[in-house]
Scaffold this motif. Sequence first.
Motif, PDB file in Angstrom:
ATOM      1  N   THR A   1       2.306  -1.998   4.474  1.00 32.88           N
ATOM      2  CA  THR A   1       1.765  -0.642   4.455  1.00 32.88           C
ATOM      3  C   THR A   1       2.919   0.363   4.463  1.00 32.88           C
ATOM      4  O   THR A   1       3.707   0.399   5.408  1.00 32.88           O
ATOM      5  CB  THR A   1       0.848  -0.420   5.681  1.00 32.88           C
ATOM      6  OG1 THR A   1      -0.148  -1.441   5.676  1.00 32.88           O
ATOM      7  CG2 THR A   1       0.173   0.940   5.633  1.00 32.88           C
ATOM      8  N   GLY A   2       2.991   1.157   3.403  1.00 37.78           N
ATOM      9  CA  GLY A   2       4.063   2.157   3.293  1.00 37.78           C
ATOM     10  C   GLY A   2       3.464   3.501   2.943  1.00 37.78           C
ATOM     11  O   GLY A   2       3.677   4.030   1.852  1.00 37.78           O
ATOM     12  N   VAL A   3       2.672   4.042   3.873  1.00 31.93           N
ATOM     13  CA  VAL A   3       1.943   5.287   3.575  1.00 31.93           C
ATOM     14  C   VAL A   3       2.463   6.474   4.378  1.00 31.93           C
ATOM     15  O   VAL A   3       1.774   7.479   4.505  1.00 31.93           O
ATOM     16  CB  VAL A   3       0.426   5.111   3.811  1.00 31.93           C
ATOM     17  CG1 VAL A   3      -0.161   4.081   2.851  1.00 31.93           C
ATOM     18  CG2 VAL A   3       0.124   4.722   5.251  1.00 31.93           C
ATOM     19  N   GLY A   4       3.651   6.337   4.918  1.00 26.49           N
ATOM     20  CA  GLY A   4       4.230   7.477   5.619  1.00 26.49           C
ATOM     21  C   GLY A   4       4.406   7.221   7.108  1.00 26.49           C
ATOM     22  O   GLY A   4       4.061   6.151   7.615  1.00 26.49           O
TER      23      GLY A   4
ATOM     24  N   ILE B   1       0.868  -1.186   0.000  1.00 21.79           N
ATOM     25  CA  ILE B   1       0.000   0.000   0.000  1.00 21.79           C
ATOM     26  C   ILE B   1       0.901   1.231   0.000  1.00 21.79           C
ATOM     27  O   ILE B   1       1.660   1.454   0.944  1.00 21.79           O
ATOM     28  CB  ILE B   1      -0.922   0.025   1.232  1.00 21.79           C
ATOM     29  CG1 ILE B   1      -1.662  -1.300   1.378  1.00 21.79           C
ATOM     30  CG2 ILE B   1      -1.918   1.184   1.123  1.00 21.79           C
ATOM     31  CD1 ILE B   1      -2.436  -1.424   2.678  1.00 21.79           C
ATOM     32  N   GLY B   2       0.817   1.996  -1.075  1.00 16.95           N
ATOM     33  CA  GLY B   2       1.631   3.211  -1.184  1.00 16.95           C
ATOM     34  C   GLY B   2       2.780   3.030  -2.158  1.00 16.95           C
ATOM     35  O   GLY B   2       3.604   2.135  -2.007  1.00 16.95           O
ATOM     36  N   ALA B   3       2.801   3.888  -3.190  1.00 18.69           N
ATOM     37  CA  ALA B   3       3.912   3.872  -4.162  1.00 18.69           C
ATOM     38  C   ALA B   3       4.838   5.038  -3.860  1.00 18.69           C
ATOM     39  O   ALA B   3       5.192   5.827  -4.737  1.00 18.69           O
ATOM     40  CB  ALA B   3       3.370   3.954  -5.593  1.00 18.69           C
ATOM     41  N   GLY B   4       5.200   5.154  -2.583  1.00 23.45           N
ATOM     42  CA  GLY B   4       6.202   6.149  -2.185  1.00 23.45           C
ATOM     43  C   GLY B   4       7.574   5.498  -2.214  1.00 23.45           C
ATOM     44  O   GLY B   4       7.769   4.459  -2.842  1.00 23.45           O
ATOM     45  N   TRP B   5       8.526   6.119  -1.499  1.00 23.73           N
ATOM     46  CA  TRP B   5       9.901   5.586  -1.516  1.00 23.73           C
ATOM     47  C   TRP B   5       9.951   4.171  -0.970  1.00 23.73           C
ATOM     48  O   TRP B   5      10.539   3.273  -1.581  1.00 23.73           O
ATOM     49  CB  TRP B   5      10.815   6.475  -0.672  1.00 23.73           C
ATOM     50  CG  TRP B   5      10.851   7.907  -1.095  1.00 23.73           C
ATOM     51  CD1 TRP B   5      10.400   8.974  -0.389  1.00 23.73           C
ATOM     52  CD2 TRP B   5      11.380   8.451  -2.325  1.00 23.73           C
ATOM     53  NE1 TRP B   5      10.607  10.129  -1.093  1.00 23.73           N
ATOM     54  CE2 TRP B   5      11.209   9.838  -2.282  1.00 23.73           C
ATOM     55  CE3 TRP B   5      11.979   7.874  -3.453  1.00 23.73           C
ATOM     56  CZ2 TRP B   5      11.606  10.681  -3.311  1.00 23.73           C
ATOM     57  CZ3 TRP B   5      12.381   8.701  -4.484  1.00 23.73           C
ATOM     58  CH2 TRP B   5      12.188  10.081  -4.415  1.00 23.73           C
ATOM     59  N   ILE B   6       9.322   3.954   0.201  1.00 27.04           N
ATOM     60  CA  ILE B   6       9.393   2.634   0.841  1.00 27.04           C
ATOM     61  C   ILE B   6       8.630   1.611   0.002  1.00 27.04           C
ATOM     62  O   ILE B   6       9.119   0.503  -0.240  1.00 27.04           O
ATOM     63  CB  ILE B   6       8.793   2.693   2.275  1.00 27.04           C
ATOM     64  CG1 ILE B   6       9.580   3.680   3.133  1.00 27.04           C
ATOM     65  CG2 ILE B   6       8.740   1.311   2.913  1.00 27.04           C
ATOM     66  CD1 ILE B   6      10.898   3.196   3.649  1.00 27.04           C
ATOM     67  N   GLY B   7       7.430   1.990  -0.461  1.00 26.04           N
ATOM     68  CA  GLY B   7       6.626   1.056  -1.262  1.00 26.04           C
ATOM     69  C   GLY B   7       7.370   0.589  -2.495  1.00 26.04           C
ATOM     70  O   GLY B   7       7.381  -0.606  -2.824  1.00 26.04           O
ATOM     71  N   ALA B   8       8.022   1.522  -3.179  1.00 28.51           N
ATOM     72  CA  ALA B   8       8.752   1.162  -4.411  1.00 28.51           C
ATOM     73  C   ALA B   8       9.919   0.225  -4.091  1.00 28.51           C
ATOM     74  O   ALA B   8      10.186  -0.731  -4.835  1.00 28.51           O
ATOM     75  CB  ALA B   8       9.270   2.435  -5.086  1.00 28.51           C
ATOM     76  N   GLU B   9      10.599   0.477  -2.982  1.00 28.56           N
ATOM     77  CA  GLU B   9      11.746  -0.378  -2.646  1.00 28.56           C
ATOM     78  C   GLU B   9      11.285  -1.768  -2.190  1.00 28.56           C
ATOM     79  O   GLU B   9      11.907  -2.777  -2.527  1.00 28.56           O
ATOM     80  CB  GLU B   9      12.620   0.313  -1.587  1.00 28.56           C
ATOM     81  CG  GLU B   9      13.295   1.557  -2.170  1.00 28.56           C
ATOM     82  CD  GLU B   9      14.326   2.205  -1.246  1.00 28.56           C
ATOM     83  OE1 GLU B   9      14.447   1.790  -0.083  1.00 28.56           O
ATOM     84  OE2 GLU B   9      15.012   3.137  -1.721  1.00 28.56           O
TER      85      GLU B   9
END
Length: 387
Positions: A219-222, A138-146
């Motif tokens: 979950t990587g939403v911040g 969940i979340g295509a931010g920095w953590i989600g992408a990695e």
Amino acid sequence: MNHVVVVGAGLAGVRSVEALRARGFGGTITLIGEETHRPYDRPPLSKSVLLGETDSTVVDSDLDALEVDFRAGVAAKGLREGVVETTEGELAYGGLVIATGARPIRLRGDGPQHVLRTIDDALELRALLTSGTKVAVIGAGWIGAEVATAARRAGCEVTVVEAAGVPLSAALGPVGAHTVSWYAQAGVDLRLGTAVASVDQGGLTLADGSTVEAGVVVTGVGVRPSVEWLAGSGLELENGVVTDEHLRTSLPDVVAVGDCAAWWSRRYGRRMRVEHWDTALGAPDVAVAALLGDDAVYDPVPYFWSEQFGHMVQYAGHHDGESLVLRGDPATDAKWAVCWVAEDHRLTAVLAVNRPRDLVQGRRLIERGQRLDVDRLADPAVALRDC
Ligand code: FAD
């Protein structure tokens, strides 16, 4: 001042201890951290640790030589003037460094959800990333992408669900669109503009009522700054611990550093809270100087990097609606960059993909506030420092 207490034994905490000794502080230093580990670096958790290349990222710092009383597994619970209340009793301080970092946000639902903040999180998640496992990120931010990168490398079937219209939207705005193709190339099912309603047994329920089946949900939403323990202390809190440009808080002899600190930036004329490794590395020296009575100013050009889908992504600066200049074509070139340029032709931010020189040179140009020739800037063959 003969006793400094540092709360939070992450990078910013251990760098504070080093800075105290480097500046000649000869008194007692107590470092407390709620994790049971020695201070370690977090960036490798979503990279080399998840990829199985290493199990330990402990910071190379000799705590014995620093003569610090390091107490692992001890959490601060409260603060009143001159005293930190901890899970193991009270600690009186002459000076206090707050370095409690940040904690990941979790979503609603009774299904198991993983977050990635600690070495324990990383080792637990790595063990679940096995070939054929259905993983929902969940979340295509920095953590989600990695995480998606590592999960695909392990042979998992990966779906990334992102509420915004592009990946990395919080950090890069529309520029994040240039990374969409990386997901497809890696065999990741990227669902943009898709909000998650809840994490349930067996996967996700989306806002439109449909479901995503998954054996592992990440979950990587911040994150949110870890400052709950400071409630009622009288310390000014607003999106973290509020500090001035010297990293001094609203209480005497108390400074704050790293992910939990919202400092006043002279450069940008606004408060900044930057959840980046470089901030945790650089801020402690200034904060400790302030604690010891010097007036150093913390005024960096923020810097961040990420390694995702085989690309080295680096960003420096701070942008806010400036014009964009592309260096190279993200659709066809393996190496490209995006520059944010103000009306007066000063560079305010640079995103470099597999172009580390652009990052280094761009960061210097931003620091100097130098004006650029925008036509030359658009030519990727011209070095940034020559624009
Ligand atoms: P933290 O590292 O969070 O350390 C704070 C410590 O304080 C923690 O150990 C915590 O348990 C402890 N603590 C919290 N509350 C209490 C309390 N009440 N009492 C005692 N102890 C407490 N940045 C980059 O620039 N590039 C990257 O590629 C990158 N990748 C990352 C990958 C991952 C998986 C993560 C999680 C972060 C990444 N970052 C990256 C961000 C970077 O790691 C952080 O900015 C940095 O760790 C912040 O350091 P800190 O010391 O301020 O906080």
